[in-house]
Enzyme design. Structure first.
Site, PDB file in Angstrom:
ATOM      1  N   THR A   1      22.732  44.693  38.525  1.00 57.66           N
ATOM      2  CA  THR A   1      22.577  44.995  37.102  1.00 57.66           C
ATOM      3  C   THR A   1      23.078  46.418  36.907  1.00 57.66           C
ATOM      4  O   THR A   1      22.904  47.260  37.804  1.00 57.66           O
ATOM      5  CB  THR A   1      21.111  44.879  36.636  1.00 57.66           C
ATOM      6  OG1 THR A   1      20.319  45.839  37.344  1.00 57.66           O
ATOM      7  CG2 THR A   1      20.567  43.481  36.881  1.00 57.66           C
ATOM      8  N   HIS A   2      23.705  46.671  35.788  1.00 62.79           N
ATOM      9  CA  HIS A   2      24.366  47.962  35.562  1.00 62.79           C
ATOM     10  C   HIS A   2      25.363  48.267  36.688  1.00 62.79           C
ATOM     11  O   HIS A   2      25.667  49.422  36.969  1.00 62.79           O
ATOM     12  CB  HIS A   2      23.350  49.104  35.443  1.00 62.79           C
ATOM     13  CG  HIS A   2      22.297  48.867  34.404  1.00 62.79           C
ATOM     14  ND1 HIS A   2      22.467  49.181  33.082  1.00 62.79           N
ATOM     15  CD2 HIS A   2      21.056  48.320  34.514  1.00 62.79           C
ATOM     16  CE1 HIS A   2      21.375  48.854  32.407  1.00 62.79           C
ATOM     17  NE2 HIS A   2      20.509  48.326  33.250  1.00 62.79           N
TER      18      HIS A   2
ATOM     19  N   GLN B   1      50.826  28.224   6.483  1.00 62.81           N
ATOM     20  CA  GLN B   1      51.881  28.019   7.472  1.00 62.81           C
ATOM     21  C   GLN B   1      51.680  28.924   8.686  1.00 62.81           C
ATOM     22  O   GLN B   1      51.989  28.550   9.822  1.00 62.81           O
ATOM     23  CB  GLN B   1      53.250  28.295   6.842  1.00 62.81           C
ATOM     24  CG  GLN B   1      54.444  28.146   7.792  1.00 62.81           C
ATOM     25  CD  GLN B   1      55.760  28.358   7.058  1.00 62.81           C
ATOM     26  OE1 GLN B   1      55.935  27.918   5.926  1.00 62.81           O
ATOM     27  NE2 GLN B   1      56.695  29.038   7.696  1.00 62.81           N
TER      28      GLN B   1
ATOM     29  N   TYR C   1      46.329  24.446  -1.993  1.00 59.54           N
ATOM     30  CA  TYR C   1      47.304  24.816  -0.971  1.00 59.54           C
ATOM     31  C   TYR C   1      47.936  26.168  -1.275  1.00 59.54           C
ATOM     32  O   TYR C   1      48.251  26.480  -2.423  1.00 59.54           O
ATOM     33  CB  TYR C   1      48.406  23.753  -0.857  1.00 59.54           C
ATOM     34  CG  TYR C   1      49.476  24.159   0.125  1.00 59.54           C
ATOM     35  CD1 TYR C   1      49.254  24.062   1.490  1.00 59.54           C
ATOM     36  CD2 TYR C   1      50.684  24.706  -0.309  1.00 59.54           C
ATOM     37  CE1 TYR C   1      50.203  24.477   2.410  1.00 59.54           C
ATOM     38  CE2 TYR C   1      51.648  25.121   0.593  1.00 59.54           C
ATOM     39  CZ  TYR C   1      51.401  25.008   1.957  1.00 59.54           C
ATOM     40  OH  TYR C   1      52.348  25.422   2.853  1.00 59.54           O
TER      41      TYR C   1
ATOM     42  N   SER D   1      53.640  44.634  45.941  1.00 60.28           N
ATOM     43  CA  SER D   1      54.171  45.818  45.265  1.00 60.28           C
ATOM     44  C   SER D   1      55.608  46.058  45.717  1.00 60.28           C
ATOM     45  O   SER D   1      55.957  45.814  46.871  1.00 60.28           O
ATOM     46  CB  SER D   1      53.308  47.041  45.609  1.00 60.28           C
ATOM     47  OG  SER D   1      53.979  48.244  45.301  1.00 60.28           O
TER      48      SER D   1
ATOM     49  N   LYS E   1      49.456  27.868  11.972  1.00 62.13           N
ATOM     50  CA  LYS E   1      49.924  26.869  12.940  1.00 62.13           C
ATOM     51  C   LYS E   1      50.236  27.520  14.286  1.00 62.13           C
ATOM     52  O   LYS E   1      49.815  27.031  15.345  1.00 62.13           O
ATOM     53  CB  LYS E   1      51.173  26.178  12.378  1.00 62.13           C
ATOM     54  CG  LYS E   1      51.688  25.020  13.218  1.00 62.13           C
ATOM     55  CD  LYS E   1      53.029  24.524  12.684  1.00 62.13           C
ATOM     56  CE  LYS E   1      52.940  24.039  11.257  1.00 62.13           C
ATOM     57  NZ  LYS E   1      54.259  23.582  10.747  1.00 62.13           N
TER      58      LYS E   1
ATOM     59  N   ASN F   1      48.404  41.627  45.167  1.00 60.25           N
ATOM     60  CA  ASN F   1      47.796  41.893  43.862  1.00 60.25           C
ATOM     61  C   ASN F   1      47.278  40.619  43.184  1.00 60.25           C
ATOM     62  O   ASN F   1      47.971  39.598  43.160  1.00 60.25           O
ATOM     63  CB  ASN F   1      48.828  42.564  42.948  1.00 60.25           C
ATOM     64  CG  ASN F   1      49.366  43.850  43.549  1.00 60.25           C
ATOM     65  OD1 ASN F   1      48.613  44.625  44.129  1.00 60.25           O
ATOM     66  ND2 ASN F   1      50.664  44.067  43.442  1.00 60.25           N
TER      67      ASN F   1
END
Length: 448
Positions: free
Chosen positions: A154-155, A322, A317, A277, A325, A285
């Site tokens: 915790t913390h 539009q 409308y 890398s 979407k 990574n």
């Protein structure tokens, strides 16, 4: 020809601006547009606007468009503006005046509403399937590693003994709760808007219930004005569920990145998913997990974008719709891709049990010592102060014995994974039920 053509031309630059990327986005809507048109044509024949033969010809024409689309041979040109225009223009070219009859009692407004509902319905099923599959992998991981202890935090500080089983089980339950959101969204959008036209219905005796039944909707969206007002609202509801999934995946990704860092070493990521890398030869990574975290922010942004677009619109409308979407489609694409990537990564994760055990230090057992004193009759507050004042005397217990001894519901020794299994299996059954309905819908509507 444009569906709204009145004999004049728009400014080319303005028309290109208004059309935007709809021709590209609408390729995804083509199957749903054809199915919706099949249902509409069948309804027009039912009420006598089309003859049986005319309806059959239209169904054949729409079926042919579907066949072309499967082969990648049907395109939506920039001059078409959208999928609805491309489909109707094709039918007019191939069937003449009959193609012009299909739009009777219909508007592009309720067409795109219908297309988006069918698209969302299908995409939710695919997302639910991926979510259920990942949940099953997490359940298996939690079961196999229920006795592998790790420090609970915790913390981000050492707190109490935990386990990889508890950790994986927590994310399983969270994702399954996200599935409940998706199921609720599915139920909400599973209403047919067809027949609402341009927000105010039509002066023909159309049968909206018949169309809804042909397309497998649970009901008709009753109020024709609300049908159009709900565009963007329903998309935002779906995006909210997707954002919750992505937020859970982001948190899970962060935990795995930390747990697989050399300082922790609890987990080891599959090498084939970790690019290196260009400068530092030792690097592997966790790029897929980092991208999932970033995409979770993007999906949340898509939700806010959609909510802002519809926030202050007047009833009926508006062309603003539009712009709802694209974010919806992007949200589905990112969430599905993230679930699939996580499934691959998680199936290959390796555990270093020695590293997990070595991470334990005596203070992790301080709370258990307090509770043991309380169990022996010492008032809890006194026991707390007694242990707090002599932390150096707290002895380290066996982590495995400790986590397995906590057997109340949902604790490390009693994960309750059977509940998650039952829920995940229920999702699979729910998906299969709706998928079979979807397959039956295709067979019923598409002429042989």
């Amino acid at each position: 020809m444009k569906l709204w053509d009145k004999g004049y031309q728009l400014d080319e630059a303005v028309e290109a601006f208004m059309t935007g990327d709809d021709p590209l986005l609408d390729i995804a809507l083509l199957p749903y547009d054809c199915l919706g048109s099949m249902a509409h044509a069948s309804m027009l024949a039912k009420i006598g606007i089309l003859t049986t033969e005319e309806c059959h010809q239209l169904l054949q024409g729409l079926s042919h468009i579907l066949s072309l689309a499967k082969k990648g041979l049907f395109t939506i040109k920039q001059t078409d503006e959208d999928v609805h225009t491309a489909v109707e223009n094709y039918l007019v070219e191939s069937l003449g005046n009959l193609g012009k009859k299909l739009h009777t009692a219909r508007s592009r407004n309720d067409q795109v509403l219908l297309d988006m509902r069918l698209y969302m319905r299908d995409q939710i099923l695919q997302t639910m399937e991926a979510l259920a599959s990942l949940s099953q992998v997490l359940i298996r991981f939690a079961d196999e590693n229920h006795a592998v202890p790790i420090p609970g935090r915790t913390h981000f500080q050492h707190a109490m003994p935990s386990s990889l089983g508890l950790w994986a089980g927590a994310f399983t339950e969270s994702l399954l709760d996200d599935g409940e959101l998706l199921k609720s969204a599915f139920d909400l959008i599973n209403q047919s808007p067809l027949g609402s036209a341009a927000s105010y219905g039509v002066s023909l005796p159309i049968d909206r219930q018949y169309c809804a039944e042909l397309l497998g909707f649970r009901c008709v969206q009753n109020n024709v004005l609300y049908a159009n007002n709900s565009r963007g609202k329903f998309e935002a509801i779906v995006l909210h569920a997707l954002a919750q999934i992505m937020n859970d995946l982001s948190k899970l990704a962060t935990d795995i990145i930390i747990f697989s860092a050399p300082e922790f070493g609890y987990l080891k990521l599959p090498e084939k998913f970790c690019p290196g890398s260009s400068l530092m030869p030792q690097k592997r990574n966790p790029c897929p997990l980092e991208l999932i975290r970033a995409k979770s922010a993007t999906v949340q942004g898509l939700l806010f974008q959609t909510l802002e677009i519809i926030r202050s619109l007047p009833s009926g409308y508006n062309r603003d719709f539009q712009e709802t979407k694209r974010p919806l489609m992007q949200g589905f694409d990112m969430t599905l891709a993230s679930l699939h990537v996580f499934l691959k990564v998680f199936e290959g994760i390796q555990i270093d049990q020695d590293a997990c055990l070595k991470a334990f230090t005596p203070e992790l057992f301080a709370t258990d010592q307090v509770l043991q004193l309380a169990k022996n009759g010492v008032p809890f507050r006194d026991a707390y102060r007694q242990v707090a004042q002599s932390l150096e005397s707290v002895s380290q217990a066996d982590p495995v014995t400790n986590i397995l001894s906590k057997i109340h519901q949902g604790a490390t020794g009693n994960l309750g994974l059977e509940q998650s299994r039952f829920k995940a299996d229920g999702y699979i059954n729910w998906i299969q039920h709706h998928q079979s309905n979807w397959d039956a819908l295709f067979k019923k509507l598409i002429p042989s």
